[in-house]
Design a protein around this motif. Structure first.
Motif, mmCIF file in Angstrom:
data_model
loop_
_atom_site.group_PDB
_atom_site.id
_atom_site.type_symbol
_atom_site.label_atom_id
_atom_site.label_comp_id
_atom_site.label_asym_id
_atom_site.label_seq_id
_atom_site.Cartn_x
_atom_site.Cartn_y
_atom_site.Cartn_z
ATOM 1 N N VAL A 129 25.965 12.219 -111.511
ATOM 2 C CA VAL A 129 27.173 12.830 -110.944
ATOM 3 C C VAL A 129 28.354 12.228 -111.683
ATOM 4 C CG1 VAL A 129 28.561 13.220 -108.890
ATOM 5 C CG2 VAL A 129 26.060 13.093 -108.708
ATOM 6 N N ALA A 130 29.116 13.075 -112.394
ATOM 7 C CA ALA A 130 30.135 12.583 -113.316
ATOM 8 C C ALA A 130 31.520 12.626 -112.714
ATOM 9 C CB ALA A 130 30.100 13.396 -114.608
ATOM 10 N N ASP A 131 32.386 11.797 -113.303
ATOM 11 C CA ASP A 131 33.804 11.756 -112.960
ATOM 12 C C ASP A 131 34.458 13.093 -113.339
ATOM 13 O OD1 ASP A 131 36.560 11.479 -113.224
ATOM 14 O OD2 ASP A 131 36.475 9.453 -113.988
ATOM 15 N N GLY A 132 34.584 13.357 -114.623
ATOM 16 C CA GLY A 132 35.084 14.627 -115.124
ATOM 17 C C GLY A 132 36.497 14.991 -114.712
ATOM 18 N N ASP A 133 37.351 13.979 -114.463
ATOM 19 C CA ASP A 133 38.687 14.286 -113.935
ATOM 20 C C ASP A 133 39.800 13.789 -114.850
ATOM 21 O OD1 ASP A 133 40.380 15.410 -111.991
ATOM 22 O OD2 ASP A 133 40.666 13.453 -111.057
ATOM 23 N N GLY A 134 39.509 13.632 -116.136
ATOM 24 C CA GLY A 134 40.572 13.305 -117.084
ATOM 25 C C GLY A 134 41.066 11.881 -116.992
ATOM 26 N N ARG A 135 42.361 11.679 -117.295
ATOM 27 C CA ARG A 135 42.935 10.345 -117.411
ATOM 28 C C ARG A 135 43.250 9.739 -116.055
ATOM 29 N NH1 ARG A 135 47.699 10.175 -121.655
ATOM 30 N NH2 ARG A 135 47.319 7.954 -121.276
ATOM 31 N N GLY A 136 43.626 8.458 -116.097
ATOM 32 C CA GLY A 136 44.005 7.752 -114.885
ATOM 33 C C GLY A 136 42.917 6.821 -114.407
ATOM 34 N N ALA A 137 43.271 5.990 -113.437
ATOM 35 C CA ALA A 137 42.328 5.057 -112.836
ATOM 36 C C ALA A 137 41.517 5.775 -111.764
ATOM 37 C CB ALA A 137 43.076 3.869 -112.242
ATOM 38 N N HIS A 138 40.201 5.564 -111.785
ATOM 39 C CA HIS A 138 39.318 6.290 -110.876
ATOM 40 C C HIS A 138 38.366 5.344 -110.157
ATOM 41 C CE1 HIS A 138 39.736 10.163 -113.531
ATOM 42 N NE2 HIS A 138 40.813 9.902 -112.814
ATOM 43 N N VAL A 139 37.960 5.746 -108.964
ATOM 44 C CA VAL A 139 36.930 5.064 -108.189
ATOM 45 C C VAL A 139 35.753 6.016 -108.013
ATOM 46 C CG1 VAL A 139 36.304 4.098 -105.952
ATOM 47 C CG2 VAL A 139 38.526 3.592 -106.917
#
Length: 376
Positions: free
Chosen positions: A361-371
């Motif tokens: 299951v991938a992030d896939g949400d571009g730039r920025g800090a993610h959890v």
């Protein structure tokens, strides 16, 4: 006349040396407003009392490393936001990205370094600002890229100290088990609970810190550095992968492209690994979507039949990372976490993903800090 000229020259030289020494010792810390926001992009499963894997994909810049306190402020803000969302408990295993500790080499430097226009210029400022350290490190440097070796080696003692205080401190502050990404140090080892650099080759290594803030076991070294790094980072092919006990289960760590090698999963299977953390790093803006250039390790395992250009870099990571995919990996879950940010003219890529029940299951949400969160 000659004596007068010699005296004048000597005084000028002394003045120049004095000015240079004073300049190298002047380390002002300027004000910097850092973006402390982080977005929850993946929240998989439901709480069941077995804990969770919590991936922190930070977005970092050189000025975040101006001091350990500044970097702590940013990472602690990320973890606090995760805690506020109910994602932190006594069984949480936090995973940070590869090389998040390596950039501690930038701590406490002059403004000229942080304001440089390129990584090469910044490293020149690092050497000029620390002449004695740099010369000593250059003498001890090994490998084909001696300058890169010296830049990383010259502040090894302070880097090791800051790494343990920062990430061990975060583990204790939030009461979690913390996989502290990775840091490049010469022959690192833990003695009497303290991380110490040695005098030999450089290794890309990670430590796991327990809820008490103390390191668990010895540093896990990267077995197969990428081709770009092998000029100054030594492969640790003679070191066995290890598994440690955490409140959430038995945990193994594979650094970066070590997660591409099927034999590593077989070794972790033999050790009873239930969880696998992959601190990772991909260099270059847009690299994630560009064609994969082939296996970058020391050798290509016979089990890997993927050809260069057949898939994108990101697709290759998903294909080659075998977490939770029997018979390759018997672990129940895992997480691959990438460093994001901009270091002068060097940008990063990579989209973090979690692995569970044989699926990614991938992030896939571009730039920025993610959890990313995975309930176990």
């Amino acid at each position: 006349m000659r004596k007068f000229l010699c005296l004048t020259f000597s005084l000028a030289l002394i003045a120049a040396i004095t000015t240079y020494v004073m300049w190298t010792n002047d380390r002002p810390v300027g004000h910097y407003l850092s973006d402390l926001r982080i977005k929850l992009v993946v929240d998989q499963g439901v709480p069941a009392g077995r804990g969770n894997l919590l991936g922190i994909q930070p977005e970092l810049f050189p000025t975040d490393y101006q001091s350990p306190e500044r970097l702590h402020r940013k990472l602690a803000a990320y973890l606090q936001q995760a805690r506020d969302q109910g994602l932190v408990n006594e069984k949480t295993v936090v995973v940070l990205p590869e090389h998040v500790g390596t950039w501690l080499m930038l701590s406490g430097e002059k403004d000229e370094l942080y304001q440089a226009g390129s990584l090469k210029e910044a490293m020149n400022w690092l050497a000029v600002s620390n002449p004695l350290r740099f010369v000593r490190a250059l003498i001890s440097a090994t490998g084909d890229s001696r300058l890169d070796d010296a830049h990383l080696r010259m502040k090894a003692k302070t880097m090791a100290r800051d790494y343990q205080q920062l990430f061990g401190g975060l583990a204790k502050e939030f009461g979690v088990t913390l996989v502290a990404g990775s840091i490049v140090l010469p022959e690192p080892s833990v003695s009497d609970g303290q991380l110490n650099p040695g005098r030999g080759a450089l290794y890309n290594s990670t430590l796991v810190f327990g809820r008490d803030g103390m390191p668990i076991g010895q540093p896990q070294r990267q077995l197969y550095p990428t081709s770009e790094e092998r000029g100054f980072i030594q492969p640790s092919v003679d070191q066995a992968v290890t598994v440690i006990d955490t409140p959430a289960g038995r945990l193994g760590v594979l650094i970066g492209s070590d997660s591409w090698y099927p034999q590593n999963y077989r070794k972790l299977n033999d050790l009873g690994a239930q969880l696998i953390a992959v601190p990772a790093f991909v260099r270059g803006r847009g690299t994630w979507d560009k064609p994969w250039h082939g296996n970058k390790g020391v050798s290509t395992p016979s089990e890997i039949d993927l050809k260069p250009g057949e898939l994108s870099e990101g697709q290759a990571w998903h294909r080659l990372t075998l977490i939770s995919q029997p018979p390759g990996s018997l672990a129940t879950a895992g997480m691959s976490v990438f460093l994001r940010g901009q270091f002068w003219d060097q940008s990063t890529a990579g989209q973090s993903f979690l692995s569970s029940n044989g699926q990614h299951v991938a992030d896939g949400d571009g730039r920025g800090a993610h959890v990313l969160n995975l309930w176990l």
